[in-house]
Design a protein around this motif. Structure first.
Motif, PDB file in Angstrom:
ATOM      1  N   MET A 121       0.831  -1.206   0.000  1.00 47.63           N
ATOM      2  CA  MET A 121       0.000   0.000   0.000  1.00 47.63           C
ATOM      3  C   MET A 121       0.862   1.250   0.000  1.00 47.63           C
ATOM      4  N   ASP A 122       1.962   1.225   0.747  1.00 45.84           N
ATOM      5  CA  ASP A 122       2.839   2.391   0.810  1.00 45.84           C
ATOM      6  C   ASP A 122       3.489   2.662  -0.545  1.00 45.84           C
ATOM      7  N   SER A 123       3.906   1.591  -1.212  1.00 50.24           N
ATOM      8  CA  SER A 123       4.525   1.772  -2.534  1.00 50.24           C
ATOM      9  C   SER A 123       3.512   2.341  -3.528  1.00 50.24           C
ATOM     10  N   GLN A 124       2.248   1.863  -3.418  1.00 52.97           N
ATOM     11  CA  GLN A 124       1.214   2.394  -4.310  1.00 52.97           C
ATOM     12  C   GLN A 124       0.971   3.868  -4.038  1.00 52.97           C
ATOM     13  N   ILE A 125       0.987   4.240  -2.750  1.00 53.44           N
ATOM     14  CA  ILE A 125       0.772   5.658  -2.395  1.00 53.44           C
ATOM     15  C   ILE A 125       1.930   6.519  -2.914  1.00 53.44           C
ATOM     16  N   ILE A 126       3.175   6.040  -2.731  1.00 55.07           N
ATOM     17  CA  ILE A 126       4.341   6.800  -3.191  1.00 55.07           C
ATOM     18  C   ILE A 126       4.303   6.964  -4.718  1.00 55.07           C
ATOM     19  N   MET A 127       3.938   5.870  -5.399  1.00 55.18           N
ATOM     20  CA  MET A 127       3.836   5.944  -6.863  1.00 55.18           C
ATOM     21  C   MET A 127       2.788   6.974  -7.276  1.00 55.18           C
ATOM     22  N   GLU A 128       1.635   6.911  -6.609  1.00 51.56           N
ATOM     23  CA  GLU A 128       0.546   7.831  -6.964  1.00 51.56           C
ATOM     24  C   GLU A 128       0.929   9.274  -6.659  1.00 51.56           C
ATOM     25  N   ASN A 129       1.592   9.479  -5.499  1.00 49.14           N
ATOM     26  CA  ASN A 129       2.051  10.826  -5.155  1.00 49.14           C
ATOM     27  C   ASN A 129       3.064  11.341  -6.172  1.00 49.14           C
ATOM     28  N   SER A 130       3.944  10.438  -6.616  1.00 54.58           N
ATOM     29  CA  SER A 130       4.948  10.847  -7.614  1.00 54.58           C
ATOM     30  C   SER A 130       4.266  11.276  -8.912  1.00 54.58           C
ATOM     31  N   ARG A 131       3.233  10.529  -9.282  1.00 51.04           N
ATOM     32  CA  ARG A 131       2.504  10.898 -10.509  1.00 51.04           C
ATOM     33  C   ARG A 131       1.840  12.269 -10.344  1.00 51.04           C
ATOM     34  N   LYS A 132       1.163  12.466  -9.182  1.00 52.70           N
ATOM     35  CA  LYS A 132       0.448  13.720  -8.968  1.00 52.70           C
ATOM     36  C   LYS A 132       1.412  14.909  -8.911  1.00 52.70           C
ATOM     37  N   ILE A 133       2.488  14.722  -8.130  1.00 51.68           N
ATOM     38  CA  ILE A 133       3.448  15.833  -7.991  1.00 51.68           C
ATOM     39  C   ILE A 133       4.114  16.138  -9.338  1.00 51.68           C
ATOM     40  N   GLY A 134       4.479  15.066 -10.065  1.00 50.41           N
ATOM     41  CA  GLY A 134       5.116  15.273 -11.374  1.00 50.41           C
ATOM     42  C   GLY A 134       4.193  15.999 -12.338  1.00 50.41           C
ATOM     43  N   SER A 135       2.910  15.588 -12.364  1.00 46.10           N
ATOM     44  CA  SER A 135       1.957  16.215 -13.281  1.00 46.10           C
ATOM     45  C   SER A 135       1.680  17.665 -12.894  1.00 46.10           C
ATOM     46  N   GLN A 136       1.434  17.903 -11.570  1.00 48.58           N
ATOM     47  CA  GLN A 136       1.104  19.252 -11.126  1.00 48.58           C
ATOM     48  C   GLN A 136       2.291  20.198 -11.303  1.00 48.58           C
ATOM     49  N   THR A 137       3.504  19.686 -10.988  1.00 48.78           N
ATOM     50  CA  THR A 137       4.690  20.548 -11.130  1.00 48.78           C
ATOM     51  C   THR A 137       4.917  20.904 -12.596  1.00 48.78           C
ATOM     52  N   ALA A 138       4.781  19.889 -13.474  1.00 50.11           N
ATOM     53  CA  ALA A 138       4.973  20.167 -14.906  1.00 50.11           C
ATOM     54  C   ALA A 138       3.942  21.181 -15.391  1.00 50.11           C
TER      55      ALA A 138
END
Length: 529
Positions: free
Chosen positions: A36-53
């Motif tokens: 679950m933690d890995s899924q959360i980190i992956m999802e956070n990485s996607r969100k942060i990457g998309s929002q930052t871009a």
């Protein structure tokens, strides 16, 4: 191998079981948490990457930099600053031709990158995330197109998080979980050791297999004994009851953990215990059965932890006592006969040695006449061998005491019914004749005891008469009570009580006729119960 595992001590078993359970639970929970933690980190990485871009692509300074001769001079510091702020692994800005304008590795600036991953952003102005290894390594990246005031796509912003860094972050979190797991295992081991020691204390240091062996042995012993047994705890609830106790108390079903008055409703055992009646013996009538009850307290040191109640059927004891009494009477009668005949043999021997052969022959002839007369009365008119044996024994005993014992010539007795046992006959006839012999033995003159037996109609009648001093009127009503005796000696006062009880057991009655010139006991016993 399997047997060796199960033969381990209780402490080892508990310790192994607790550690296995804790490890299994921790492993299971850690796996779920890590996933679950890995899924959360992956999802956070996607969100942060998309929002930052997306944020970078909307920045006017970024859009304006594309109008400059060398955009990298403006964009590279901006990209590095934002990369550090969002903790991204890289931010790459490219123009629509794929020329790299910013990159963590400045050597890559100015190079042309294929637009494969940028295709949706450049052609469709799309904002999206994907897995890519086009810039630094395999990473999760967010893509956003840079659109100028004229609505033209002039570049693409890529914000990426490397898989390698994500895995390291997940492993760091799992390490923290493992530290907690080791702490939990340590606590579990200590708790299991304390638990095992506490259990061993409660079981007096015995292992479960030893307790099981003791339990089997206890059941075997309780089933084999003839006494009933009930154990109760301090709350007066039954903790143990054997089959014999159930049989004696006429109980069915399971009585364990039930109050004692459920098993013995007509006796307040609780009050007996409160009134210190423990370690004593009582008589109790249960279902018309005489029960001898013994109450014994159970102590752990000075502390009372329960009570044991044992039951014995008095009927069995009565049979045993009657048998012993019968053997004793036979022994006494045989001894008396042997003594009497020995005396007579000595007298005959003396007469022969002195030369008085005629007197010796006359004495022998008299004994033969007396014996033949007695035998004729006993064997011809009394057909029952049990009564014959008793009477012959008493004749010898009376002869020794110089008492005239007569069997009434009118006696007539057939074989007695089977339900009249030898012990009961011995108790009734033997005690009455012994009492008569003892009574007339105190006389100085004529001493007579007579026995009469008659098989008449539905009853059997026995009558024993003596010419003693009789029984005072005020004592007649008490002579059949247990412990009452006119002889004032210890251990007396049970003979007539036993006679009365034996007659009662056979469904008969007993009458007494006494005055100043002797006593007659008459016993009536029905042929059928």
């Amino acid at each position: 191998m399997k047997k060796n595992i199960f033969k381990r001590s209780l402490q080892t078993k508990i310790l192994g079981l607790v550690i296995a359970l804790i490890l299994s639970i921790i492993l299971f929970l850690s796996s779920i948490f890590a996933y679950m933690d890995s899924q959360i980190i992956m999802e956070n990485s996607r969100k942060i990457g998309s929002q930052t871009a997306k944020t970078i692509s909307f920045m006017p300074s970024v859009q304006a930099a594309f109008e400059e001769e060398n955009p990298s001079l403006t964009l590279q510091p901006t990209a590095m600053r934002i990369q550090e702020q969002v903790d991204a692994n890289f931010i790459v800005i490219e123009d629509r031709d794929g020329r790299i304008l910013t990159h963590p590795d400045t050597n890559q600036i100015g190079k042309i990158n294929p637009i494969n991953d940028n295709y949706k952003a450049i052609v469709f102005a799309g904002y999206y995330t994907l897995h890519s290894d086009e810039h630094v390594g395999k990473a999760i990246v967010g893509k956003a197109p840079i659109i100028n005031e004229n609505k033209q796509i002039i570049g693409v912003v890529t914000v990426g998080f490397l898989y390698e860094e994500i895995v390291i972050s997940i492993m760091n979190r799992i390490k923290k979980i493992l530290y907690f797991a080791l702490g939990a295992i340590l606590v579990g081991v200590i708790a299991s050791i304390i638990l095992a020691r506490n259990i061993r204390k409660d079981t007096l240091g015995l292992e479960p297999r030893q307790i099981a062996t003791l339990y089997r042995d206890q059941n075997a012993i309780l089933s084999s004994i003839n006494e009933g047994l009930i154990a109760i705890d301090t709350a007066n609830k039954i903790t143990l009851i054997n089959q014999t106790a159930k049989m004696l108390l006429d109980l069915t079903g399971d009585f364990v953990n039930k109050p004692i008055h459920y098993a013995i409703p007509n006796l307040s055992v609780v009050n007996l215990i409160k009134n210190k009646w423990t370690n004593s013996t009582l008589e109790l009538v249960v279902n018309n059965r005489d029960i001898i009850l013994t109450i014994v307290s159970i102590k752990d040191g000075d502390k009372e932890v329960g009570t044991v109640i044992t039951f014995r059927d008095k009927t069995e004891m009565k049979k045993m006592i009657n048998t012993l009494s019968e053997v004793k009477k036979y022994s006494e009668d045989l001894r008396a006969q042997a003594h009497e005949f020995t005396n007579k043999l000595y007298a005959i021997s003396g007469l022969l040695q002195l030369g008085y052969s005629e007197e010796a022959i006359e004495m022998i002839q008299n004994e033969i006449d007396i014996t033949e007369n007695n035998n004729r009365l006993v064997f011809e008119q009394i057909k029952d061998p049990k009564v014959q044996g008793i009477i012959l024994g008493k004749i010898g005993k009376a002869s020794e005491k110089k008492i005239a014992f007569q069997v009434d010539e009118n006696s007539s007795l057939e074989i007695l019914p089977e339900h009249i046992e030898t012990g009961q006959l011995t108790t009734i006839i033997g005690n009455l004749i012994d009492n008569a012999l003892e009574e007339v033995g105190k006389l100085k003159g004529e001493k007579n005891v007579s026995f009469f037996a008659l098989d008449l109609g539905q009853d059997i009648i026995f009558e024993i008469t003596d010419n003693g001093s009789g029984i005072p009127d005020e004592e007649i009503d008490h002579i059949f009570k247990k412990g009452f005796s006119t002889k004032k000696k210890d251990g007396r006062g049970y003979g007539l009580a036993n006679v009365s009880e034996a007659v009662h057991d056979l469904g008969g009655t007993i009458e007494v006729d006494s005055g100043g010139h002797g006593t007659t006991f008459t016993v009536y016993i029905p042929k059928r119960i």
